[in-house]
Write a protein that holds these residues in place. Sequence first.
Motif, PDB file in Angstrom:
ATOM      1  N   ALA A  65     -45.439  34.659  16.723  1.00 28.49           N
ATOM      2  CA  ALA A  65     -44.587  34.375  15.578  1.00 28.49           C
ATOM      3  C   ALA A  65     -45.162  35.020  14.320  1.00 28.49           C
ATOM      4  N   ARG A  66     -44.307  35.195  13.339  1.00 27.84           N
ATOM      5  CA  ARG A  66     -44.782  35.662  12.039  1.00 27.84           C
ATOM      6  C   ARG A  66     -45.901  34.755  11.550  1.00 27.84           C
ATOM      7  N   SER A  67     -46.834  35.313  10.808  1.00 30.58           N
ATOM      8  CA  SER A  67     -48.080  34.613  10.488  1.00 30.58           C
ATOM      9  C   SER A  67     -47.852  33.266   9.813  1.00 30.58           C
ATOM     10  N   GLU A  68     -46.856  33.185   8.911  1.00 35.04           N
ATOM     11  CA  GLU A  68     -46.627  31.928   8.202  1.00 35.04           C
ATOM     12  C   GLU A  68     -46.106  30.845   9.139  1.00 35.04           C
ATOM     13  N   LEU A  69     -45.466  31.242  10.241  1.00 33.33           N
ATOM     14  CA  LEU A  69     -44.993  30.281  11.222  1.00 33.33           C
ATOM     15  C   LEU A  69     -46.052  29.983  12.274  1.00 33.33           C
ATOM     16  N   ALA A  70     -46.774  31.005  12.697  1.00 35.10           N
ATOM     17  CA  ALA A  70     -47.819  30.820  13.708  1.00 35.10           C
ATOM     18  C   ALA A  70     -48.856  29.805  13.244  1.00 35.10           C
ATOM     19  N   ALA A  71     -49.130  29.774  11.940  1.00 32.28           N
ATOM     20  CA  ALA A  71     -50.132  28.850  11.402  1.00 32.28           C
ATOM     21  C   ALA A  71     -49.684  27.393  11.508  1.00 32.28           C
ATOM     22  N   LEU A  72     -48.399  27.158  11.695  1.00 33.03           N
ATOM     23  CA  LEU A  72     -47.867  25.798  11.745  1.00 33.03           C
ATOM     24  C   LEU A  72     -47.712  25.276  13.168  1.00 33.03           C
ATOM     25  N   LEU A  73     -47.878  26.138  14.156  1.00 32.33           N
ATOM     26  CA  LEU A  73     -47.648  25.743  15.549  1.00 32.33           C
ATOM     27  C   LEU A  73     -48.835  24.963  16.104  1.00 32.33           C
ATOM     28  N   PRO A  74     -48.623  24.130  17.110  1.00 30.93           N
ATOM     29  CA  PRO A  74     -49.741  23.413  17.737  1.00 30.93           C
ATOM     30  C   PRO A  74     -50.749  24.408  18.316  1.00 30.93           C
ATOM     31  N   VAL A  75     -52.010  24.022  18.306  1.00 27.25           N
ATOM     32  CA  VAL A  75     -53.068  24.942  18.735  1.00 27.25           C
ATOM     33  C   VAL A  75     -53.008  25.218  20.232  1.00 27.25           C
ATOM     34  N   ASP A  76     -52.363  24.350  20.991  1.00 28.28           N
ATOM     35  CA  ASP A  76     -52.378  24.525  22.447  1.00 28.28           C
ATOM     36  C   ASP A  76     -51.142  25.234  22.990  1.00 28.28           C
ATOM     37  N   VAL A  77     -50.324  25.825  22.120  1.00 30.61           N
ATOM     38  CA  VAL A  77     -49.231  26.651  22.607  1.00 30.61           C
ATOM     39  C   VAL A  77     -49.574  28.110  22.342  1.00 30.61           C
ATOM     40  N   VAL A  78     -49.266  28.969  23.292  1.00 32.78           N
ATOM     41  CA  VAL A  78     -49.648  30.373  23.180  1.00 32.78           C
ATOM     42  C   VAL A  78     -48.407  31.246  23.293  1.00 32.78           C
ATOM     43  N   PRO A  79     -48.433  32.435  22.675  1.00 36.48           N
ATOM     44  CA  PRO A  79     -47.267  33.314  22.704  1.00 36.48           C
ATOM     45  C   PRO A  79     -46.839  33.683  24.114  1.00 36.48           C
ATOM     46  N   ASP A  80     -45.581  34.076  24.214  1.00 31.30           N
ATOM     47  CA  ASP A  80     -44.975  34.509  25.476  1.00 31.30           C
ATOM     48  C   ASP A  80     -44.956  33.389  26.509  1.00 31.30           C
ATOM     49  N   THR A  81     -44.735  32.164  26.046  1.00 29.91           N
ATOM     50  CA  THR A  81     -44.565  31.026  26.953  1.00 29.91           C
ATOM     51  C   THR A  81     -43.345  30.230  26.521  1.00 29.91           C
ATOM     52  N   ASP A  82     -42.803  29.459  27.435  1.00 27.47           N
ATOM     53  CA  ASP A  82     -41.642  28.625  27.124  1.00 27.47           C
ATOM     54  C   ASP A  82     -42.000  27.528  26.121  1.00 27.47           C
ATOM     55  N   ARG A  83     -43.212  27.008  26.209  1.00 27.44           N
ATOM     56  CA  ARG A  83     -43.633  25.962  25.267  1.00 27.44           C
ATOM     57  C   ARG A  83     -43.712  26.518  23.845  1.00 27.44           C
ATOM     58  N   TYR A  84     -44.152  27.757  23.714  1.00 29.86           N
ATOM     59  CA  TYR A  84     -44.243  28.412  22.408  1.00 29.86           C
ATOM     60  C   TYR A  84     -42.850  28.552  21.794  1.00 29.86           C
ATOM     61  N   ASP A  85     -41.899  29.022  22.606  1.00 30.59           N
ATOM     62  CA  ASP A  85     -40.538  29.178  22.102  1.00 30.59           C
ATOM     63  C   ASP A  85     -39.913  27.829  21.755  1.00 30.59           C
ATOM     64  N   ALA A  86     -40.207  26.800  22.539  1.00 32.12           N
ATOM     65  CA  ALA A  86     -39.688  25.468  22.228  1.00 32.12           C
ATOM     66  C   ALA A  86     -40.208  24.985  20.877  1.00 32.12           C
ATOM     67  N   ALA A  87     -41.478  25.272  20.590  1.00 35.57           N
ATOM     68  CA  ALA A  87     -42.052  24.862  19.306  1.00 35.57           C
ATOM     69  C   ALA A  87     -41.385  25.595  18.147  1.00 35.57           C
ATOM     70  N   LEU A  88     -41.084  26.884  18.322  1.00 30.12           N
ATOM     71  CA  LEU A  88     -40.372  27.611  17.272  1.00 30.12           C
ATOM     72  C   LEU A  88     -38.966  27.046  17.074  1.00 30.12           C
TER      73      LEU A  88
END
Length: 251
Positions: free
Chosen positions: A188-211
């Motif tokens: 995600a863009r840096s301002e959004l990536a900083a807000l995501l939970p630490v245990d979700v990683v890019p290119d995963t379904d959990r990451y997209d759900a968090a966005l």
Amino acid sequence: MTAGQMSAIGIGWDVRGWQGSAQAVAVVGWLADSSSLHWLGVSPLFRLSSRVAPDLAALLRPALQDEAVLAQVEACPHLALGIDAPLAFPRALRDLLNGQPLSCAVPEREIDNPYAYRDCERWLYQQYGKKPLSATFDRLGNNATLALSMLPNLSDLQLVPTVASQARRAVLEVYPALAKVAGKASSARSELAALLPVDVVPDTDRYDAALCALMALQYAAGGQVAQLPALLSPPAEMALDEGWVYHFARP
């Protein structure tokens, strides 16, 4: 801090089709007084039960294993569910299925095919050069039909902007790929990536759900979450019968 104290709650669902075993749901809350975000849960990948028709609780339970917290989330007066799946089909396709075909002329570009894409998707392509998958021509119809069939079971959440122009408790179509720096597999863009939970990683379904959850939260909070970009609503001239793809404003 409890879910019942949240000023607004956003739920994100990364849809994985009828038989999919990689459904992912994320839940985030916002406190207006402190302008703070609180992740209430991100589910492991799961499959919807084939024994009962799924509802809002069925989506929330894998992310919120405490039934008391689940009840508090469901009761939040400012609640939005952001779904990464089309929540409408092209109007020309509806006419075609009703025996009223619009045209059989072959367009030069796929994006211009009225049976494949909606006006809102052509708008995205024109604005950002990003062509979404087609619910008609791609496998995305699997996800779309699941999400659409569940809408009547989602408590009192109203579909925006197709059914209601605005709603305090809403369900909306969102597009997490537009929140990323490049393609679907990127972060995600840096301002959004900083807000995501630490245990979700890019290119995963959990990451997209968090966005998706962050977009839903901004809707539920009426655009008041200062840490998040503005959520773009449909242009005034756009017909709403084909829905709208909510997304964060891009730089």
